[in-house]
Design a protein around this motif. Structure first.
Motif, mmCIF file in Angstrom:
data_model
loop_
_atom_site.group_PDB
_atom_site.id
_atom_site.type_symbol
_atom_site.label_atom_id
_atom_site.label_comp_id
_atom_site.label_asym_id
_atom_site.label_seq_id
_atom_site.Cartn_x
_atom_site.Cartn_y
_atom_site.Cartn_z
ATOM 1 N N TRP A 137 0.804 -1.221 0.000
ATOM 2 C CA TRP A 137 0.000 0.000 0.000
ATOM 3 C C TRP A 137 0.837 1.271 0.000
ATOM 4 C CZ3 TRP A 137 -0.267 3.477 4.252
ATOM 5 C CH2 TRP A 137 0.404 3.051 5.396
ATOM 6 N N TYR A 138 2.134 1.155 0.364
ATOM 7 C CA TYR A 138 2.999 2.329 0.314
ATOM 8 C C TYR A 138 3.364 2.704 -1.129
ATOM 9 C CZ TYR A 138 4.061 2.630 5.319
ATOM 10 O OH TYR A 138 3.978 2.807 6.679
ATOM 11 N N ILE A 139 3.323 1.714 -2.001
ATOM 12 C CA ILE A 139 3.832 1.917 -3.354
ATOM 13 C C ILE A 139 2.710 2.385 -4.275
ATOM 14 C CG2 ILE A 139 4.991 0.827 -5.297
ATOM 15 C CD1 ILE A 139 6.122 -1.220 -3.392
ATOM 16 N N LYS A 140 2.922 3.515 -4.896
ATOM 17 C CA LYS A 140 1.982 4.008 -5.899
ATOM 18 C C LYS A 140 2.471 3.568 -7.270
ATOM 19 C CE LYS A 140 0.515 8.016 -3.183
ATOM 20 N NZ LYS A 140 0.399 9.498 -3.127
ATOM 21 N N ILE A 141 1.845 2.541 -7.794
ATOM 22 C CA ILE A 141 2.302 1.940 -9.041
ATOM 23 C C ILE A 141 1.481 2.481 -10.198
ATOM 24 C CG2 ILE A 141 2.670 -0.221 -10.265
ATOM 25 C CD1 ILE A 141 2.941 -1.599 -7.612
ATOM 26 N N SER A 142 2.167 2.940 -11.210
ATOM 27 C CA SER A 142 1.488 3.450 -12.392
ATOM 28 C C SER A 142 0.954 2.296 -13.228
ATOM 29 C CB SER A 142 2.449 4.289 -13.235
ATOM 30 O OG SER A 142 3.479 3.465 -13.747
ATOM 31 N N SER A 143 0.111 2.628 -14.183
ATOM 32 C CA SER A 143 -0.458 1.600 -15.061
ATOM 33 C C SER A 143 0.637 0.913 -15.855
ATOM 34 C CB SER A 143 -1.491 2.233 -16.000
ATOM 35 O OG SER A 143 -2.553 2.794 -15.264
ATOM 36 N N ASP A 144 1.632 1.669 -16.292
ATOM 37 C CA ASP A 144 2.729 1.075 -17.077
ATOM 38 C C ASP A 144 3.546 0.106 -16.220
ATOM 39 O OD1 ASP A 144 1.962 2.483 -19.286
ATOM 40 O OD2 ASP A 144 3.414 4.107 -18.990
ATOM 41 N N GLU A 145 3.797 0.486 -14.952
ATOM 42 C CA GLU A 145 4.565 -0.394 -14.064
ATOM 43 C C GLU A 145 3.791 -1.676 -13.765
ATOM 44 O OE1 GLU A 145 7.235 2.646 -11.361
ATOM 45 O OE2 GLU A 145 5.077 2.484 -10.960
ATOM 46 N N LYS A 146 2.475 -1.559 -13.564
ATOM 47 C CA LYS A 146 1.646 -2.743 -13.345
ATOM 48 C C LYS A 146 1.694 -3.652 -14.559
ATOM 49 C CE LYS A 146 -1.731 -0.991 -10.003
ATOM 50 N NZ LYS A 146 -3.170 -0.724 -9.747
ATOM 51 N N LEU A 147 1.634 -3.039 -15.738
ATOM 52 C CA LEU A 147 1.637 -3.822 -16.967
ATOM 53 C C LEU A 147 2.971 -4.544 -17.132
ATOM 54 C CD1 LEU A 147 0.162 -4.629 -19.530
ATOM 55 C CD2 LEU A 147 1.053 -2.562 -20.629
ATOM 56 N N THR A 148 4.069 -3.855 -16.820
ATOM 57 C CA THR A 148 5.394 -4.480 -16.926
ATOM 58 C C THR A 148 5.531 -5.649 -15.959
ATOM 59 O OG1 THR A 148 6.388 -2.366 -17.584
ATOM 60 C CG2 THR A 148 7.872 -4.061 -16.739
ATOM 61 N N PHE A 149 5.077 -5.440 -14.728
ATOM 62 C CA PHE A 149 5.153 -6.502 -13.727
ATOM 63 C C PHE A 149 4.265 -7.679 -14.110
ATOM 64 C CE2 PHE A 149 3.872 -8.251 -9.500
ATOM 65 C CZ PHE A 149 5.123 -8.717 -9.138
ATOM 66 N N ALA A 150 3.071 -7.386 -14.634
ATOM 67 C CA ALA A 150 2.163 -8.446 -15.053
ATOM 68 C C ALA A 150 2.757 -9.257 -16.199
ATOM 69 C CB ALA A 150 0.819 -7.841 -15.469
ATOM 70 N N ARG A 151 3.400 -8.578 -17.147
ATOM 71 C CA ARG A 151 4.027 -9.305 -18.267
ATOM 72 C C ARG A 151 5.129 -10.217 -17.772
ATOM 73 N NH1 ARG A 151 4.584 -4.298 -22.630
ATOM 74 N NH2 ARG A 151 2.439 -4.456 -23.485
ATOM 75 N N LYS A 152 5.895 -9.723 -16.777
ATOM 76 C CA LYS A 152 6.985 -10.541 -16.227
ATOM 77 C C LYS A 152 6.436 -11.829 -15.617
ATOM 78 C CE LYS A 152 10.191 -8.377 -13.989
ATOM 79 N NZ LYS A 152 10.966 -7.666 -12.908
ATOM 80 N N LEU A 153 5.317 -11.719 -14.880
ATOM 81 C CA LEU A 153 4.734 -12.900 -14.257
ATOM 82 C C LEU A 153 4.065 -13.806 -15.280
ATOM 83 C CD1 LEU A 153 3.154 -11.501 -10.962
ATOM 84 C CD2 LEU A 153 5.396 -12.524 -11.320
ATOM 85 N N LEU A 154 3.444 -13.214 -16.295
ATOM 86 C CA LEU A 154 2.765 -14.026 -17.309
ATOM 87 C C LEU A 154 3.756 -14.841 -18.136
ATOM 88 C CD1 LEU A 154 0.045 -11.491 -18.538
ATOM 89 C CD2 LEU A 154 -0.311 -13.558 -17.182
ATOM 90 N N MET A 155 5.005 -14.410 -18.176
ATOM 91 C CA MET A 155 6.023 -15.149 -18.923
ATOM 92 C C MET A 155 6.576 -16.335 -18.146
ATOM 93 S SD MET A 155 8.101 -11.960 -20.652
ATOM 94 C CE MET A 155 9.338 -13.052 -21.373
ATOM 95 N N LEU A 156 6.257 -16.416 -16.864
ATOM 96 C CA LEU A 156 6.758 -17.527 -16.055
ATOM 97 C C LEU A 156 6.056 -18.823 -16.442
ATOM 98 C CD1 LEU A 156 6.882 -15.812 -12.532
ATOM 99 C CD2 LEU A 156 8.747 -16.085 -14.173
ATOM 100 N N HIS A 157 6.798 -19.910 -16.354
ATOM 101 C CA HIS A 157 6.221 -21.222 -16.676
ATOM 102 C C HIS A 157 5.182 -21.623 -15.638
ATOM 103 C CE1 HIS A 157 5.757 -25.412 -17.702
ATOM 104 N NE2 HIS A 157 6.156 -25.763 -16.488
ATOM 105 N N ARG A 158 4.056 -22.173 -16.106
ATOM 106 C CA ARG A 158 2.994 -22.636 -15.202
ATOM 107 C C ARG A 158 2.774 -24.128 -15.377
ATOM 108 N NH1 ARG A 158 -1.674 -17.937 -15.689
ATOM 109 N NH2 ARG A 158 -0.275 -16.233 -16.271
#
Length: 404
Positions: free
Chosen positions: A373-394
């Motif tokens: 909750w301390y971190i104010k994440i922009s839409s671009d940062e959320k998108l970058t982080f989401a892409r990083k996780l979506l690339m992980l093997h499941r």
């Protein structure tokens, strides 16, 4: 053809007062489901219902109750009202919930507990909202029929002559343990205990592993590690020392707040498996700390049938050196179905942790991520982080990742 007995036949279908003729156990069941004020107000329904409320077997005295009295002519007479209600009840009182949000003399509370001990009380909750802990009388330990006991902000010190609650199933203690408190004999006298929550409000470390280990029937355990009677936790070994004596444990919640793990066992691996555990909750844990990260991996790998995992990260920034990121993907398959992560900062260690969970959980259905909750994440940062996780093997073809 005329109905010769028409009048007689019609009387069979005449309206009946079913509510007045309800069995006592049904009336009690209905009253127990109402707010206390509404249960008492049923006395105005009819003459036959004037004293039905005295069949109550459960009393919940909470902020709603005090709030109702505050807008009536009885706003300064809450103790007198509670006394009158208790004295008018006919039968056993199986449940008593008291949330102390108004000034109540401790002697009144102790008198109520003494009264309840003679009325077959089975479920007792006392929550003290004030800063000063309550000094309860030993009357509490005469309630031998208790099955559920929850105390908040009270002193707790069983007398030496007390041999436990033989029927107790759940115990929630957010209390102040006095200096001479001995929990070992107390736990021994609670052989049926299935659920235990302990929070030592003074943080003096009165809880001993050997005492909790006596609760062989325990299924649910919530414990703050700092409350243990040891100054330093030696990584997973100390925790497994406790779990090894709790074969029926299903749900484990460990709070790491103010807990320090040493490096001596940080690299140690544990072969002991705990097949019964289904849910694990780790609170106030900093995965950027290498020892805590290693501890979290060790625990998850040792619970082969773990299905629910909830991680609540430390809400403060880690000031120590960065922890080395290791490859844990060879640890074997997990049975996880659901993972919830609170206060994620997006660090490399946290990504490593999620990579392991996704790669080793073929039955995983969902990972829910709550950002710090301390971190104010922009839409671009959320998108970058989401892409990083979506690339992980499941390992699971249906696993979903939800960001909140």
């Amino acid at each position: 053809m005329e109905l010769i007995h028409g009048t007689h036949k019609a009387s069979k279908f005449a309206s009946q007062d079913f509510i007045t003729n309800l069995p006592d156990n049904v009336v009690t069941n209905i009253l127990d489901r109402l707010l206390l004020r509404d249960a008492v107000r049923t006395s105005i329904l009819s003459k036959s219902w004037r004293f039905k409320w005295t069949m109550l077997s459960q009393l919940v005295i909470d902020p709603n109750f005090f709030g109702y009295l505050s807008v009536t002519k009885y706003r300064n007479h809450h103790v007198r009202i509670i006394n009158r209600i208790l004295l008018h009840l006919r039968g056993a009182i199986t449940k008593f919930f008291l949330s102390i949000d108004e000034v109540i003399d401790i002697e009144d509370i102790n008198h109520w507990i003494l009264f309840l001990s003679r009325k077959g009380i089975k479920d007792l909750t006392i929550r003290n909202s004030y800063a000063t802990p309550l000094k309860l009388h030993a009357h509490l330990f005469s309630c031998l029929e208790l099955k559920h006991l929850s105390l908040s902000n009270c002193y707790f010190n069983p007398p030496p002559t007390f041999y436990g609650f033989p029927n107790l199933l759940s115990l929630n203690l957010s209390v102040v343990f006095e200096e001479n408190t001995k929990l070992g004999p107390f736990f021994t006298g609670c052989p049926l205990l299935e659920s235990l929550t302990i929070n030592d409000r003074r943080k003096v470390g009165k809880v001993k592993l050997v005492e909790i280990a006596k609760l062989e029937n325990l299924k649910i355990l919530l414990l703050r590690l700092y409350d243990l009677d040891i100054k330093m936790i030696k990584s997973s070994s100390t925790i497994f020392e406790l779990l090894g004596s709790l074969p029926k444990l299903l749900d484990l919640h460990l709070n790491f707040q103010d807990c320090h793990l040493t490096e001596s066992d940080a690299k140690k691996r544990f072969s002991t498996a705990f097949p019964s555990l289904k849910a694990l909750r780790l609170s106030k844990i900093c995965l950027d700390d290498g020892n805590m990260l290693s501890c979290a991996f060790d625990m998850i790998r040792s619970f082969p049938n773990l299905q629910t995992l909830v991680i609540t990260a430390c809400d403060q920034w880690y000031a120590g050196p960065p922890a080395p990121v290791e490859d844990y993907n060879t640890a074997g398959l997990l049975q996880l179905r659901s993972v919830v992560f609170h206060y994620m900062k997006g660090s490399e260690n946290e990504v490593c942790f999620l990579r392991y969970l996704l790669a080793c959980s073929p039955f995983l259905k969902q990972i829910v991520i709550h950002h710090h909750w301390y971190i104010k994440i922009s839409s671009d940062e959320k998108l970058t982080f989401a892409r990083k996780l979506l690339m992980l093997h499941r390992a699971s073809p249906v696993a979903e990742i939800e960001f909140l």
